[in-house]
Scaffold this active site. Structure first.
Site, PDB file in Angstrom:
ATOM      1  N   PRO A 261      31.599  41.534  34.726  1.00 15.94           N
ATOM      2  CG  PRO A 261      32.077  43.704  34.136  1.00 15.94           C
ATOM      3  CD  PRO A 261      31.786  42.845  35.314  1.00 15.94           C
ATOM      4  CD  GLU A 262      33.996  35.309  34.303  1.00 14.86           C
ATOM      5  OE1 GLU A 262      34.868  34.626  33.730  1.00 14.86           O
ATOM      6  OE2 GLU A 262      33.100  34.814  34.990  1.00 14.86           O
TER       7      GLU A 262
END
Length: 271
Positions: A2-3
DNA sequence: ATGCGGACCTGTTAGC
DNA sequence: TGCTAACAGGTCCGCA
């Protein structure tokens, strides 16, 4: 995994299902995450109401009527809401049981995620206090980046991935933003003009906003709060495309390593 | 102060 | 086909 767009997608999906609910119980099956899940969590959470769910960088902050739960998804973490009993699978480390019989489930195969607790001002927490500006806020500007970059010799890609400089720009979107801005990822941060930083700031904001609109990037197994994948993968122009043709000029995309991270760029478009 | 390398842990993929 | 090594979206920490 996840960014920022994936974390924001998660926040948007989860928030309506937890805000206003009270915590009944916390089930921790695996305490060893990036840091051990504090024992105090199981004692403090029950009975408290979740008032708000915010994001700071890639940290999710659940504000309770007293205290804040700080969650980080690490590299492989995800959160989702369960309406009925299910599982748990081997990587379903934590369940937060809510007073409407739903539960917030944290899954994280690689266990780089974190669940922490503070009863002080959340933004003053040591993990959050040193963070740079939010990339989508107006104070993340060409003036800011250009000024901060002076004398810095590190590669611009490392520079924009440094959370003290700006939060939320991870490896995928750093590669994409530099491509859009036409900047070579290994160029020294201090040797880029204000005008090019203006293009880079704009590219970072655009690529993050587009990814949020498409529900994030699913490369392997990212799912949002409803268990759905993101669709931004199909919009990636360089990430994971080494050897393929540049969509702009047709040159072969290079695949290299900068700061121990996979880096992709077009040798003709990016200087 | 900046900037590097190592560390955390497991699953998947590439290569022999 | 099967084993092993390398690599993966994050980021903190300690050291030079």
């Amino acid at each position: 995994m996840p960014e920022l767009p994936e974390v924001e997608t998660t926040r948007r999906g989860i928030s309506p299902h937890v805000c206003g609910k009270r915590v009944e119980r916390l089930i921790v099956r695996q305490r060893q995450l990036r840091w051990p899940v504090p024992a105090a969590l199981s004692r403090r959470l029950p009975g408290r109401r979740i008032d708000d769910m915010r994001r700071r960088g890639k940290y999710l902050l659940l504000a309770l009527d007293r205290g804040t739960l700080i969650i980080h998804l690490g590299m492989s973490g995800s959160l989702r809401i369960l309406r009925r009993q299910e599982g748990p699978g081997p990587h379903d480390h934590i369940d937060l049981l809510l007073d409407d019989n739903s539960r917030l489930r944290f899954t994280d195969p690689r266990r780089f995620g974190a669940w922490l607790w503070t009863e002080s001002a959340a933004l003053a927490h040591p993990l959050l206090a040193q963070l740079g500006p939010e990339p989508l806020d107006p104070d993340f500007s060409a003036d800011y980046l250009h000024t901060l970059s002076q004398q810095r010799r590190t590669a611009v890609k490392n520079f924009i991935m440094n959370s003290r400089v700006v939060v939320g720009v991870g490896n995928i979107y750093a590669n994409e933003a530099l491509f859009r801005a036409g900047i070579h990822p290994a160029r020294a941060a201090g040797r880029i003009s204000w005008t090019r930083y203006e293009g880079l700031v704009s590219a970072i904001k655009t690529v993050l906003n587009e990814a949020i609109e498409q529900g994030g990037t699913t490369l392997r197994d990212f799912v949002d709060g409803e268990g759905r994948p993101g669709y931004f993968s199909q919009s990636l122009q360089v990430y994971n495309r080494g050897g393929q043709d540049c969509s702009r000029c047709g040159a072969s995309i290079r695949d290299t390593r900068i700061g121990q991270r996979s880096s992709y760029f077009c040798p003709r478009c990016q200087r």
